[in-house]
Design an enzyme around this catalytic site. Sequence first.
Site, mmCIF file in Angstrom:
data_model
loop_
_atom_site.group_PDB
_atom_site.id
_atom_site.type_symbol
_atom_site.label_atom_id
_atom_site.label_comp_id
_atom_site.label_asym_id
_atom_site.label_seq_id
_atom_site.Cartn_x
_atom_site.Cartn_y
_atom_site.Cartn_z
ATOM 1 N N ASP A 23 0.832 -1.206 0.000
ATOM 2 C CA ASP A 23 0.000 0.000 0.000
ATOM 3 C C ASP A 23 0.869 1.258 0.000
ATOM 4 O OD1 ASP A 23 -2.264 1.508 0.035
ATOM 5 O OD2 ASP A 23 -2.846 1.031 2.080
ATOM 6 N N ASN A 25 1.460 3.394 -2.884
ATOM 7 C CA ASN A 25 2.063 3.856 -4.150
ATOM 8 C C ASN A 25 1.548 5.240 -4.535
ATOM 9 O OD1 ASN A 25 3.229 1.366 -4.285
ATOM 10 N ND2 ASN A 25 1.883 0.560 -5.882
ATOM 11 N N THR A 69 -10.292 -7.215 -6.302
ATOM 12 C CA THR A 69 -11.547 -7.178 -7.085
ATOM 13 C C THR A 69 -12.186 -5.791 -6.991
ATOM 14 O OG1 THR A 69 -12.569 -8.192 -5.134
ATOM 15 C CG2 THR A 69 -12.144 -9.649 -6.985
ATOM 16 N N ASN A 71 -10.367 -2.967 -6.986
ATOM 17 C CA ASN A 71 -9.534 -1.969 -7.683
ATOM 18 C C ASN A 71 -10.060 -1.600 -9.074
ATOM 19 O OD1 ASN A 71 -6.385 -3.161 -6.256
ATOM 20 N ND2 ASN A 71 -7.708 -1.497 -5.572
ATOM 21 N N TRP A 72 -11.041 -2.368 -9.625
ATOM 22 C CA TRP A 72 -11.613 -2.008 -10.934
ATOM 23 C C TRP A 72 -12.323 -0.664 -10.875
ATOM 24 C CZ3 TRP A 72 -9.874 -4.744 -14.853
ATOM 25 C CH2 TRP A 72 -9.542 -6.080 -14.682
ATOM 26 N N ARG A 74 -11.093 2.042 -9.873
ATOM 27 C CA ARG A 74 -10.129 3.152 -10.037
ATOM 28 C C ARG A 74 -10.199 3.702 -11.463
ATOM 29 N NH1 ARG A 74 -4.994 2.449 -6.169
ATOM 30 N NH2 ARG A 74 -6.168 1.668 -4.401
ATOM 31 N N ARG A 187 -5.643 -2.552 8.170
ATOM 32 C CA ARG A 187 -6.797 -3.285 7.615
ATOM 33 C C ARG A 187 -6.303 -4.461 6.796
ATOM 34 N NH1 ARG A 187 -8.142 1.875 6.223
ATOM 35 N NH2 ARG A 187 -7.128 1.724 4.189
ATOM 36 N N GLU A 200 0.636 -13.516 12.013
ATOM 37 C CA GLU A 200 1.048 -12.317 12.732
ATOM 38 C C GLU A 200 0.914 -11.133 11.785
ATOM 39 O OE1 GLU A 200 1.862 -12.196 15.942
ATOM 40 O OE2 GLU A 200 1.488 -14.343 16.072
HETATM 41 C C1 FPP Z 1 -1.999 0.172 -3.343
HETATM 42 O O1 FPP Z 1 -1.476 1.478 -3.303
HETATM 43 C C2 FPP Z 1 -1.416 -0.523 -4.442
HETATM 44 C C3 FPP Z 1 -2.116 -1.086 -5.462
HETATM 45 C C4 FPP Z 1 -3.585 -1.037 -5.570
HETATM 46 C C5 FPP Z 1 -1.443 -1.736 -6.557
HETATM 47 C C6 FPP Z 1 -0.222 -2.539 -6.166
HETATM 48 C C7 FPP Z 1 0.588 -2.629 -7.345
HETATM 49 C C8 FPP Z 1 1.948 -2.591 -7.382
HETATM 50 C C9 FPP Z 1 2.842 -2.589 -6.231
HETATM 51 C C10 FPP Z 1 2.600 -2.524 -8.657
HETATM 52 C C11 FPP Z 1 2.099 -3.579 -9.499
HETATM 53 C C12 FPP Z 1 3.049 -4.652 -9.616
HETATM 54 C C13 FPP Z 1 2.866 -5.476 -10.582
HETATM 55 C C14 FPP Z 1 3.912 -6.403 -10.979
HETATM 56 C C15 FPP Z 1 1.587 -5.449 -11.304
HETATM 57 P P1 FPP Z 1 -2.482 2.699 -3.521
HETATM 58 O O2 FPP Z 1 -2.441 3.062 -4.958
HETATM 59 O O3 FPP Z 1 -3.828 2.356 -3.009
HETATM 60 O O4 FPP Z 1 -1.792 3.778 -2.652
HETATM 61 P P2 FPP Z 1 -2.495 4.988 -1.896
HETATM 62 O O5 FPP Z 1 -3.358 4.368 -0.816
HETATM 63 O O6 FPP Z 1 -1.339 5.748 -1.345
HETATM 64 O O7 FPP Z 1 -3.282 5.743 -2.904
#
Ligand code: FPP
Length: 236
Positions: A23, A25, A69, A71-72, A74, A187, A200
């Site tokens: 989480d 990114n 499921t 994340n669609w 977004r 969560r 854990e």
């Molecule tokens: C959550 O961060 C992350 C995701 C929904 C995607 C995870 C994906 C990767 C780490 C890269 C994908 C890797 C591959 C190989 C497909 P968020 O975007 O919800 O972060 P935020 O809560 O800060 O907005």
Amino acid sequence: MLFKNKKEFKVDSQLSHIAFIMDGNGRWAKKRGLPRKVGHKYGAEAFEQTVRNCHKIGIKTVTVYAFSTENWSRPQEEIDAIIDLMRKYVEEAYKYNDIRVIFIGDKSPLPEDLKNRMIDLENSTRNCINTLNIAFNYGGRAEIVNACNELIKEGKNSITEKDINNHLYTKASPDPDLIVRTANEFRLSNFLLWQCAYSELYVTKALWPDFDMKELLKAVESFYKRNRKFGGLSNQ
Ligand code: FPP
């Protein structure tokens, strides 16, 4: 835990499976004034490095939550960026062929080309020793429902925990010993709901793209301080 020094560090059989909720990114990108998809790009790099780091310290099974499921919902641009990162990763993993990759989740709504390459990768790596489960279009509740429906199709009218275990997407892996979530969120977000019964949990403030070997060792160190009782009494 064998901890002679950090370079020679190896886990023991108490820690065979770590699962990651990757989480933060988006926040990582926002802090830098960059588009969210750039955060995912760096997140994908942290993912590859973390898988290598886990295997370096002797963890046999790693599971990552790459796309849920939910994340669609977004923006399409962000979904496309994550799907493209997965396409790139699949080709790379196919070339290296050194880790057993299993996709957990429902592949059916994914683009046909990606779906076929995922299946190729699963087949070509099936004899590798270490395992990487990639949760992609994954939901924990849907996984349990899917297992129950498979059991109904088999004609079962009474089921056991073992039956459910044997029909989960993760049937080839032990339950996770440790679940790590980055970005300070406490969560599970529909991740490994059945499998996490005695896992854990470890939460760090680090955002996923910043998760490195130092962060991994902090999580592992915390795990070894826990007193796992599995509902029984402490053996210490
Ligand atoms: C959550 O961060 C992350 C995701 C929904 C995607 C995870 C994906 C990767 C780490 C890269 C994908 C890797 C591959 C190989 C497909 P968020 O975007 O919800 O972060 P935020 O809560 O800060 O907005």
